[in-house]
Design a protein around this motif. Sequence first.
Motif, PDB file in Angstrom:
ATOM      1  N   ARG A   1       0.804  -1.190   0.000  1.00 55.57           N
ATOM      2  CA  ARG A   1       0.000   0.000   0.000  1.00 55.57           C
ATOM      3  C   ARG A   1       0.854   1.264   0.000  1.00 55.57           C
ATOM      4  O   ARG A   1       0.504   2.238  -0.596  1.00 55.57           O
ATOM      5  CB  ARG A   1      -0.921   0.012   1.206  1.00 55.57           C
ATOM      6  CG  ARG A   1      -2.065  -0.936   1.075  1.00 55.57           C
ATOM      7  CD  ARG A   1      -2.880  -0.903   2.315  1.00 55.57           C
ATOM      8  NE  ARG A   1      -2.364  -1.900   3.232  1.00 55.57           N
ATOM      9  CZ  ARG A   1      -3.047  -2.505   4.143  1.00 55.57           C
ATOM     10  NH1 ARG A   1      -4.302  -2.209   4.326  1.00 55.57           N
ATOM     11  NH2 ARG A   1      -2.534  -3.397   4.925  1.00 55.57           N
ATOM     12  N   SER A   2       1.930   1.248   0.727  1.00 54.59           N
ATOM     13  CA  SER A   2       2.776   2.430   0.806  1.00 54.59           C
ATOM     14  C   SER A   2       3.385   2.734  -0.558  1.00 54.59           C
ATOM     15  O   SER A   2       3.686   1.837  -1.320  1.00 54.59           O
ATOM     16  CB  SER A   2       3.879   2.200   1.834  1.00 54.59           C
ATOM     17  OG  SER A   2       4.563   3.396   2.077  1.00 54.59           O
ATOM     18  N   GLY A   3       3.559   4.029  -0.849  1.00 57.96           N
ATOM     19  CA  GLY A   3       4.162   4.416  -2.110  1.00 57.96           C
ATOM     20  C   GLY A   3       3.161   4.621  -3.228  1.00 57.96           C
ATOM     21  O   GLY A   3       3.525   5.054  -4.301  1.00 57.96           O
ATOM     22  N   ARG A   4       1.908   4.331  -3.011  1.00 61.21           N
ATOM     23  CA  ARG A   4       0.904   4.527  -4.048  1.00 61.21           C
ATOM     24  C   ARG A   4       0.428   5.965  -4.056  1.00 61.21           C
ATOM     25  O   ARG A   4       0.667   6.712  -3.126  1.00 61.21           O
ATOM     26  CB  ARG A   4      -0.265   3.566  -3.869  1.00 61.21           C
ATOM     27  CG  ARG A   4      -1.162   3.919  -2.695  1.00 61.21           C
ATOM     28  CD  ARG A   4      -2.274   2.952  -2.494  1.00 61.21           C
ATOM     29  NE  ARG A   4      -3.417   3.349  -3.293  1.00 61.21           N
ATOM     30  CZ  ARG A   4      -4.616   2.833  -3.171  1.00 61.21           C
ATOM     31  NH1 ARG A   4      -4.839   1.894  -2.298  1.00 61.21           N
ATOM     32  NH2 ARG A   4      -5.599   3.231  -3.913  1.00 61.21           N
ATOM     33  N   GLN A   5      -0.228   6.347  -5.117  1.00 62.61           N
ATOM     34  CA  GLN A   5      -0.801   7.679  -5.201  1.00 62.61           C
ATOM     35  C   GLN A   5      -2.137   7.675  -4.461  1.00 62.61           C
ATOM     36  O   GLN A   5      -3.014   6.870  -4.757  1.00 62.61           O
ATOM     37  CB  GLN A   5      -1.013   8.071  -6.661  1.00 62.61           C
ATOM     38  CG  GLN A   5       0.268   8.299  -7.418  1.00 62.61           C
ATOM     39  CD  GLN A   5       1.028   9.485  -6.867  1.00 62.61           C
ATOM     40  OE1 GLN A   5       1.919   9.332  -6.058  1.00 62.61           O
ATOM     41  NE2 GLN A   5       0.666  10.658  -7.299  1.00 62.61           N
ATOM     42  N   TRP A   6      -2.284   8.555  -3.499  1.00 58.61           N
ATOM     43  CA  TRP A   6      -3.505   8.626  -2.705  1.00 58.61           C
ATOM     44  C   TRP A   6      -4.337   9.819  -3.152  1.00 58.61           C
ATOM     45  O   TRP A   6      -3.824  10.906  -3.344  1.00 58.61           O
ATOM     46  CB  TRP A   6      -3.171   8.763  -1.221  1.00 58.61           C
ATOM     47  CG  TRP A   6      -2.564   7.524  -0.659  1.00 58.61           C
ATOM     48  CD1 TRP A   6      -1.236   7.223  -0.597  1.00 58.61           C
ATOM     49  CD2 TRP A   6      -3.243   6.414  -0.099  1.00 58.61           C
ATOM     50  NE1 TRP A   6      -1.059   5.988  -0.022  1.00 58.61           N
ATOM     51  CE2 TRP A   6      -2.274   5.469   0.293  1.00 58.61           C
ATOM     52  CE3 TRP A   6      -4.582   6.114   0.115  1.00 58.61           C
ATOM     53  CZ2 TRP A   6      -2.604   4.261   0.888  1.00 58.61           C
ATOM     54  CZ3 TRP A   6      -4.904   4.909   0.709  1.00 58.61           C
ATOM     55  CH2 TRP A   6      -3.926   3.995   1.085  1.00 58.61           C
ATOM     56  N   THR A   7      -5.612   9.585  -3.299  1.00 63.04           N
ATOM     57  CA  THR A   7      -6.560  10.669  -3.558  1.00 63.04           C
ATOM     58  C   THR A   7      -7.440  10.795  -2.325  1.00 63.04           C
ATOM     59  O   THR A   7      -7.403   9.929  -1.436  1.00 63.04           O
ATOM     60  CB  THR A   7      -7.450  10.353  -4.772  1.00 63.04           C
ATOM     61  OG1 THR A   7      -8.260   9.213  -4.458  1.00 63.04           O
ATOM     62  CG2 THR A   7      -6.621  10.091  -6.026  1.00 63.04           C
TER      63      THR A   7
END
Length: 72
Positions: A1-7
Amino acid sequence: RSGRQWTKATYKEYLKTDHWKEMKLKALKRAGNKCQVCASTNRLDVHHNDYGRLGGELMTDMVVLCRSCHDL
């Protein structure tokens, strides 16, 4: 999950996950179920100090705040 683009939408979904619920409970326990600024026990939030590890956050990435302190 870490490192992904969060909206904003994916962040809201993340807050519903079992992983976040577990992290939130750990943060509250660590803080003695009190605001880490004023020691209030009312309307507590767990705030991310750093969103860089969102989904893989460390306990030091979070702080427990009452709603009044969080609003500041």
